[in-house]
Design an enzyme around this catalytic site. Structure first.
Site, mmCIF file in Angstrom:
data_model
loop_
_atom_site.group_PDB
_atom_site.id
_atom_site.type_symbol
_atom_site.label_atom_id
_atom_site.label_comp_id
_atom_site.label_asym_id
_atom_site.label_seq_id
_atom_site.Cartn_x
_atom_site.Cartn_y
_atom_site.Cartn_z
ATOM 1 N N CYS A 130 -5.652 -2.157 19.631
ATOM 2 C CA CYS A 130 -4.414 -2.296 19.145
ATOM 3 C C CYS A 130 -4.427 -3.269 17.877
ATOM 4 C CB CYS A 130 -3.418 -2.412 20.119
ATOM 5 S SG CYS A 130 -3.034 -1.440 21.072
ATOM 6 N N CYS A 170 -6.201 7.789 22.603
ATOM 7 C CA CYS A 170 -5.055 7.291 21.547
ATOM 8 C C CYS A 170 -5.567 7.933 20.304
ATOM 9 C CB CYS A 170 -5.454 5.846 21.317
ATOM 10 S SG CYS A 170 -4.469 5.058 20.221
ATOM 11 N N CYS A 182 3.623 -4.169 9.238
ATOM 12 C CA CYS A 182 3.500 -5.342 9.984
ATOM 13 C C CYS A 182 1.997 -6.243 9.683
ATOM 14 C CB CYS A 182 3.413 -4.948 11.483
ATOM 15 S SG CYS A 182 4.767 -3.809 12.205
ATOM 16 N N GLU A 200 -8.531 7.373 12.744
ATOM 17 C CA GLU A 200 -9.341 6.943 13.643
ATOM 18 C C GLU A 200 -8.753 7.487 15.028
ATOM 19 O OE1 GLU A 200 -11.609 3.014 12.478
ATOM 20 O OE2 GLU A 200 -9.848 2.604 13.445
ATOM 21 N N CYS A 250 -1.051 -6.358 11.648
ATOM 22 C CA CYS A 250 -1.778 -5.084 11.974
ATOM 23 C C CYS A 250 -2.498 -4.754 10.991
ATOM 24 C CB CYS A 250 -0.506 -4.105 12.314
ATOM 25 S SG CYS A 250 -1.185 -2.567 12.469
ATOM 26 N N CYS A 273 -0.297 3.345 7.329
ATOM 27 C CA CYS A 273 1.081 2.969 7.704
ATOM 28 C C CYS A 273 1.987 2.182 6.898
ATOM 29 C CB CYS A 273 0.982 2.298 9.045
ATOM 30 S SG CYS A 273 2.836 2.013 9.951
HETATM 31 S S1 SF4 Z 1 2.011 -2.233 14.070
HETATM 32 FE FE1 SF4 Z 1 0.710 -1.406 12.477
HETATM 33 S S2 SF4 Z 1 0.784 0.916 12.688
HETATM 34 FE FE2 SF4 Z 1 2.233 0.044 14.143
HETATM 35 S S3 SF4 Z 1 4.235 0.270 12.640
HETATM 36 FE FE3 SF4 Z 1 3.467 -1.751 12.311
HETATM 37 S S4 SF4 Z 1 1.970 -1.417 10.406
HETATM 38 FE FE4 SF4 Z 1 2.250 0.516 11.403
#
Ligand code: SF4
Length: 348
Positions: A331, A100, A111, A87, A114, A107
């Protein structure tokens, strides 16, 4: 096959061997300055246009596009070679326009809060796939009478985990698309070797560290990479970056209700921000709801209070407006829909 922005100037010259030398400049300027499709480069002979169109395909295939009601935020979902999806979000503010961009499909940093992390890692984006996101956003901004002035590498993925492709994209965006390094911001969740490499580069870009917690116990939980690069190591790299570049550094802080929005969190955060050679600026982001994380974002009153506490402790803080929350473009939400879409596709 390389896509149209994967080629550097030398590779383009090799592709155009046999053509007059000035064709290389014409094509390069057409792609980067005019933001044109090869087929639209009318200064070129028709046959060459057709050849370039075939041999330099687009990397990004639009799957969906959504916009907020007032049109100030536009989000694209692009399909990539091999089936991955990413995206890109274009945001118009009163005084500036920012894109962005994503640097990885998914990823691997994991985290928990996220949406991208929840979706897992698929693959690194190529330099061309990153640059093309900026080109398309820039073209859209121009068509709407705006000028794209800022690029933030804060979409899907951890930019410094894909350093070898991201940095050439940064250089290209600066040198060939003409954006000042001051208006390019790389985010990182705290990959210390990447921060050290950045510090050694010539271009002084902005660095945004996604901190989210200011003690190791909590950060180990929220941002697992902290176990490898704990806060003292991370702060050491940030301090060296600041000394080398003299740029303002920011801490990103997704406010999670009852988790990292307490007075003790504000105190610890302020201490870290003030420990750097130039105090860090804090960007507060009320956590957006994502399908895989039950915890809620801090209530708007709590966000205000947290910001006030930081200010009282001598730290500048800004509450990032949750642009595009109604289209999942804020975000930690990128990929929420991508992943959902993928799962639905699999069920069909
Ligand atoms: S916040 Fe999300 S995109 Fe950013 S490093 Fe952590 S898992 Fe990856």
């Amino acid at each position: 096959m390389p896509t149209r922005y994967d080629l550097d100037r030398d590779a383009l010259a090799a592709l155009l061997a046999g053509e007059p030398r000035y064709r290389v400049d014409q094509v390069w300027d057409g792609l980067h300055r005019q933001l044109a499709e090869p087929a639209d480069l009318t200064t070129l002979p028709k046959v060459l246009r057709a050849r370039l169109d075939e041999e330099l395909p687009a990397a990004l295939h639009p799957v969906a596009e959504s916009a907020t009601r007032d049109g100030s935020t536009v989000k694209w979902l692009f399909g990539l070679d091999g089936g991955a999806r990413v995206e890109t979000v274009l945001m118009h503010y009163r005084d500036r326009t920012t894109v962005c961009v994503s640097t990885q499909a998914g990823c691997a940093m994991g985290c928990g809060f996220c949406a991208t992390g929840q979706a897992g890692f698929q693959r690194n984006l190529t330099t061309g796939e990153i640059v093309e996101q900026v080109v398309l956003a820039s073209r859209r901004a121009r068509d709407g009478g705006r000028r794209l002035g800022n690029v933030v590498f804060m979409g899907m993925g951890e930019p410094l985990a894909n350093y070898d492709r991201v940095w050439p994209a940064v250089v290209r965006i600066h040198e060939d698309l003409g954006l000042s390094a001051r208006h390019l911001t790389l985010s990182t969740v705290g990959l210390v070797p990447g921060i050290r490499r950045l510090a050694a580069e010539e271009l002084p870009v902005n660095l945004a560290v996604s901190l989210h917690a200011a003690n190791d116990d909590l950060r180990n939980e929220l941002v697992p990479i902290n176990k490898r690069y704990p806060l003292t190591v991370l702060m050491g790299a940030c301090a060296d970056y600041l000394r080398a570049k003299g740029r303002r550094l920011s801490f990103e802080w997704a406010l999670i209700d009852g988790t990292n929005d307490r007075l003790s969190d504000a105190r610890e955060l302020a201490e870290l921000a003030r420990s750097l050679p130039l105090p860090a600026h804090v960007n507060l982001i009320p956590l957006n709801p994502t399908p895989g994380y039950r915890t809620r974002g801090t209530h708007p009153d709590g966000v205000k209070l947290f910001r006030q506490r930081l200010e009282d402790l001598g730290v500048n803080a800004t509450v990032r407006r949750n642009r595009g929350v109604d289209i999942d473009a804020a975000c930690g939400q990128l990929a929420a829909r991508v992943e959902l879409g993928r799962k639905q596709d699999q069920r069909r």
